[in-house]
Design a protein around this motif. Structure first.
Motif, PDB file in Angstrom:
ATOM      1  N   ILE A 173      76.591   0.462 -16.733  1.00  0.00           N
ATOM      2  CA  ILE A 173      76.232  -0.672 -15.879  1.00  0.00           C
ATOM      3  C   ILE A 173      75.327  -1.654 -16.632  1.00  0.00           C
ATOM      4  N   SER A 174      74.345  -1.142 -17.342  1.00  0.00           N
ATOM      5  CA  SER A 174      73.435  -2.002 -18.102  1.00  0.00           C
ATOM      6  C   SER A 174      74.184  -2.798 -19.158  1.00  0.00           C
ATOM      7  N   SER A 175      75.145  -2.148 -19.820  1.00  0.00           N
ATOM      8  CA  SER A 175      75.931  -2.834 -20.841  1.00  0.00           C
ATOM      9  C   SER A 175      76.777  -3.944 -20.231  1.00  0.00           C
ATOM     10  N   LEU A 176      77.379  -3.680 -19.074  1.00  0.00           N
ATOM     11  CA  LEU A 176      78.186  -4.701 -18.396  1.00  0.00           C
ATOM     12  C   LEU A 176      77.305  -5.846 -17.885  1.00  0.00           C
ATOM     13  N   LYS A 177      76.155  -5.512 -17.321  1.00  0.00           N
ATOM     14  CA  LYS A 177      75.256  -6.541 -16.800  1.00  0.00           C
ATOM     15  C   LYS A 177      74.729  -7.443 -17.913  1.00  0.00           C
ATOM     16  N   ALA A 178      74.618  -6.900 -19.126  1.00  0.00           N
ATOM     17  CA  ALA A 178      74.155  -7.705 -20.258  1.00  0.00           C
ATOM     18  C   ALA A 178      75.108  -8.858 -20.551  1.00  0.00           C
ATOM     19  N   SER A 179      76.385  -8.717 -20.133  1.00  0.00           N
ATOM     20  CA  SER A 179      77.371  -9.786 -20.303  1.00  0.00           C
ATOM     21  C   SER A 179      77.533 -10.608 -19.020  1.00  0.00           C
ATOM     22  N   GLY A 180      76.685 -10.354 -18.044  1.00  0.00           N
ATOM     23  CA  GLY A 180      76.745 -11.109 -16.808  1.00  0.00           C
ATOM     24  C   GLY A 180      77.704 -10.559 -15.764  1.00  0.00           C
ATOM     25  N   VAL A 181      78.219  -9.349 -15.984  1.00  0.00           N
ATOM     26  CA  VAL A 181      79.167  -8.743 -15.046  1.00  0.00           C
ATOM     27  C   VAL A 181      78.408  -8.149 -13.859  1.00  0.00           C
ATOM     28  N   LYS A 182      78.926  -8.340 -12.662  1.00  0.00           N
ATOM     29  CA  LYS A 182      78.352  -7.718 -11.473  1.00  0.00           C
ATOM     30  C   LYS A 182      78.851  -6.280 -11.399  1.00  0.00           C
ATOM     31  N   ALA A 183      78.024  -5.353 -11.848  1.00  0.00           N
ATOM     32  CA  ALA A 183      78.394  -3.934 -11.907  1.00  0.00           C
ATOM     33  C   ALA A 183      77.404  -3.110 -11.116  1.00  0.00           C
ATOM     34  N   ALA A 184      77.889  -2.045 -10.499  1.00  0.00           N
ATOM     35  CA  ALA A 184      77.050  -1.164  -9.688  1.00  0.00           C
ATOM     36  C   ALA A 184      77.666   0.227  -9.671  1.00  0.00           C
ATOM     37  N   PRO A 185      76.867   1.246  -9.305  1.00  0.00           N
ATOM     38  CA  PRO A 185      77.448   2.593  -9.187  1.00  0.00           C
ATOM     39  C   PRO A 185      78.489   2.639  -8.084  1.00  0.00           C
ATOM     40  N   ALA A 186      79.568   3.375  -8.320  1.00  0.00           N
ATOM     41  CA  ALA A 186      80.624   3.529  -7.314  1.00  0.00           C
ATOM     42  C   ALA A 186      80.136   4.443  -6.201  1.00  0.00           C
ATOM     43  N   THR A 187      80.413   4.053  -4.974  1.00  0.00           N
ATOM     44  CA  THR A 187      80.130   4.903  -3.822  1.00  0.00           C
ATOM     45  C   THR A 187      81.352   4.869  -2.917  1.00  0.00           C
ATOM     46  N   LEU A 201      79.441  -4.233 -24.469  1.00  0.00           N
ATOM     47  CA  LEU A 201      80.884  -4.247 -24.240  1.00  0.00           C
ATOM     48  C   LEU A 201      81.484  -5.646 -24.359  1.00  0.00           C
ATOM     49  N   GLY A 202      80.653  -6.664 -24.233  1.00  0.00           N
ATOM     50  CA  GLY A 202      81.141  -8.024 -24.405  1.00  0.00           C
ATOM     51  C   GLY A 202      82.210  -8.432 -23.407  1.00  0.00           C
ATOM     52  N   VAL A 203      82.157  -7.878 -22.193  1.00  0.00           N
ATOM     53  CA  VAL A 203      83.138  -8.203 -21.150  1.00  0.00           C
ATOM     54  C   VAL A 203      82.602  -9.351 -20.308  1.00  0.00           C
ATOM     55  N   ALA A 204      83.364 -10.429 -20.230  1.00  0.00           N
ATOM     56  CA  ALA A 204      82.990 -11.571 -19.394  1.00  0.00           C
ATOM     57  C   ALA A 204      84.019 -11.698 -18.273  1.00  0.00           C
ATOM     58  N   THR A 205      83.575 -11.527 -17.032  1.00  0.00           N
ATOM     59  CA  THR A 205      84.486 -11.612 -15.898  1.00  0.00           C
ATOM     60  C   THR A 205      83.707 -11.927 -14.631  1.00  0.00           C
ATOM     61  N   GLN A 206      84.378 -12.545 -13.682  1.00  0.00           N
ATOM     62  CA  GLN A 206      83.792 -12.794 -12.364  1.00  0.00           C
ATOM     63  C   GLN A 206      84.073 -11.623 -11.420  1.00  0.00           C
TER      64      GLN A 206
END
Length: 197
Positions: free
Chosen positions: A94-108, A35-40
């Motif tokens: 999540i894996s795609s976002l993490k590949a760009s360094g994004v802190k991603a997790a399943p929603a709960t 996805l190439g998303v870079a964000t904090q």
């Protein structure tokens, strides 16, 4: 009149096709392209399976399509992971976002995140025999922490691969998977990616 030898060969081919059609699975845990998303910002991801044939209990949440045997009889195709399709799509995103360094997790229910990416699947299936039809209907939506919708996109499409009669089911399903990857790339378009930043 058809000779016994030709009839036996035809029956053998049909039985062979039926045997190849049994027990097929597809791995969708890598179906989301980079996805190439870079964000904090932190991102919570959820996938909701709204496929009518799953909601009606006609198929399990792991069901992703069918491969037909020599007589046209359908054999179910399921996720290779054994997990529901929604779980595989959540993990793939999540894996795609993490590949760009994004802190991603399943929603709960207790997830506190800057962004929530929700994918709603209304159709996701294949139907293979002499051709392979790939059906896709999904919506992606990004909300901020206050619940405001920042972006929304939907894709409803179908691809048909012709001349599949000589391909093994595994080849047909890999080609279908490539089509789903293209659909997911279209679903998670520039607007969705920008809203995640």
């Amino acid at each position: 009149m058809m000779s016994v030898k030709i009839l036996c060969a035809a029956m053998g081919l049909c039985l062979s096709l039926a045997a190849c059609a049994v027990g097929n699975t597809t791995d969708y845990r890598d179906v989301v392209p980079p996805l190439g998303v870079a964000t904090q910002k932190t991102v919570a991801v959820e996938t909701i399976d709204m496929r009518p044939y799953v909601l009606a209990d006609d198929n399990t949440p792991q069901w992703v399509g069918m491969v037909r045997g020599g007589f046209g009889n359908p054999f179910g195709v399921h996720t290779q992971s054994g997990a529901p399709l929604a779980t595989d799509l959540t993990q793939a995103t999540i894996s795609s976002l993490k590949a760009s360094g994004v802190k991603a997790a399943p929603a709960t229910a207790r997830t506190a995140s800057d962004r929530n990416l929700r994918i709603t699947v209304r159709d996701w299936k294949t139907d293979s025999m002499f051709t392979t039809s790939v059906y896709f209907n999904a919506e992606a939506e990004v909300r901020d922490q206050a619940g405001t919708v920042l972006a929304r996109n939907a894709v409803n499409d179908k691809v048909v691969h012709d001349n599949e009669s000589m391909n093994l089911p595994s080849t047909k399903l890999e080609r279908a998977k490539a089509a789903f990857k293209t659909f997911m790339d279209r679903l998670l378009d520039g607007g969705i990616r920008q809203a995640l930043r």
